[in-house]
Design a protein around this motif. Structure first.
Motif, mmCIF file in Angstrom:
data_model
loop_
_atom_site.group_PDB
_atom_site.id
_atom_site.type_symbol
_atom_site.label_atom_id
_atom_site.label_comp_id
_atom_site.label_asym_id
_atom_site.label_seq_id
_atom_site.Cartn_x
_atom_site.Cartn_y
_atom_site.Cartn_z
ATOM 1 N N GLU A 157 0.806 -1.221 0.000
ATOM 2 C CA GLU A 157 0.000 0.000 0.000
ATOM 3 C C GLU A 157 0.838 1.268 0.000
ATOM 4 O OE1 GLU A 157 -3.046 -0.134 -0.818
ATOM 5 O OE2 GLU A 157 -3.131 -2.317 -0.649
ATOM 6 N N SER B 30 1.154 2.109 -3.573
ATOM 7 C CA SER B 30 -0.076 2.706 -4.113
ATOM 8 C C SER B 30 -0.254 4.140 -3.631
ATOM 9 C CB SER B 30 -1.288 1.861 -3.710
ATOM 10 O OG SER B 30 -1.257 0.614 -4.359
ATOM 11 N N THR B 31 0.034 4.386 -2.365
ATOM 12 C CA THR B 31 -0.088 5.751 -1.842
ATOM 13 C C THR B 31 0.901 6.671 -2.550
ATOM 14 O OG1 THR B 31 -0.818 4.903 0.302
ATOM 15 C CG2 THR B 31 -0.025 7.181 0.237
ATOM 16 N N ASN C 235 -7.338 1.241 7.301
ATOM 17 C CA ASN C 235 -8.639 1.583 6.718
ATOM 18 C C ASN C 235 -8.834 3.093 6.578
ATOM 19 O OD1 ASN C 235 -9.098 -1.150 6.664
ATOM 20 N ND2 ASN C 235 -10.496 -1.157 8.397
ATOM 21 N N TYR D 190 -7.118 4.096 3.432
ATOM 22 C CA TYR D 190 -7.851 3.698 2.222
ATOM 23 C C TYR D 190 -9.032 4.606 1.971
ATOM 24 C CZ TYR D 190 -5.105 -0.506 3.116
ATOM 25 O OH TYR D 190 -4.074 -1.371 3.365
ATOM 26 N N ARG E 253 -7.660 7.841 0.519
ATOM 27 C CA ARG E 253 -7.162 7.648 -0.844
ATOM 28 C C ARG E 253 -8.338 7.587 -1.819
ATOM 29 N NH1 ARG E 253 -2.765 2.886 -0.479
ATOM 30 N NH2 ARG E 253 -4.555 1.895 -1.444
ATOM 31 N N TYR F 1 -4.879 -0.917 -8.097
ATOM 32 C CA TYR F 1 -5.118 -2.358 -8.027
ATOM 33 C C TYR F 1 -5.385 -2.889 -9.428
ATOM 34 C CZ TYR F 1 -5.719 -1.165 -3.130
ATOM 35 O OH TYR F 1 -5.527 -0.676 -1.856
#
Length: 170
Positions: free
Chosen positions: A13, A16-17, A133, A136, A139, A157
């Motif tokens: 993650e 992704s961030t 969480n 997420y 984001r 993803y």
């Protein structure tokens, strides 16, 4: 077992961030979708700040927000926000690496000036809810901001909707 899964998820993650923060354009840093919303820069800074909270979550039994100080740049400075993110990812990684399966079962509490804001609850539940969480959720908001301001959204993803559409000839 659980800690191993959290560490693997953390590493995935972070990538992704990073992609999402790199997609935030300086030209739209003050965009906000409604009068009560944060600006894109404020939201990006909040996302970066979540990584700061890992250290307090994994190293303290009681984390007092009012006694803690974090140095941030201006929300309108996306480069400062990216640097904040990178700095605190490393500190978060270290805190997560130092954690143990037993420490995930220990109670943790967040306070603000002596008032309990969150907890007490097991540190593992805090990691899932308050750190992972929470990240997420914000984001997802940033993806909406990027689309609403006409910017490209990176695939976190797999391909985004736009990337999965057939290219129109020209």
């Amino acid at each position: 077992m659980i800690l191993e899964a959290l560490r693997a998820e953390f590493e995935q993650e972070v990538k992704s961030t990073r992609k999402l923060l790199e997609a935030v354009p300086e030209k739209d840093i003050n965009f906000k979708p409604s009068p009560v919303s944060w600006t894109m820069g404020e939201l990006a800074q909040h996302i970066a700040t979540i990584y700061y909270w890992y250290t307090g979550t994994f190293t303290k039994a009681v984390y007092d927000l009012s006694a803690d100080r974090i140095e941030r740049g201006a929300p309108s400075d996306i480069q400062a926000t990216r640097e904040l993110f990178e700095k605190h990812v490393e500190l978060a990684r270290n805190a997560l690496q130092a954690a143990t399966e037993d420490s995930l079962k220990e109670d943790w509490t967040m306070q603000a000036g002596g008032r309990t804001v969150l907890g007490p609850m097991p540190r593992g539940a805090v990691a899932r809810g308050f750190l992972f969480n929470h990240l997420y959720h914000h984001r997802g908001e940033m993806i909406v901001y990027l689309r609403a301001s006409g910017n490209k959204v990176p695939g976190l993803y797999g391909p985004t909707y736009e990337q999965s559409q057939p290219q129109k000839g020209g």
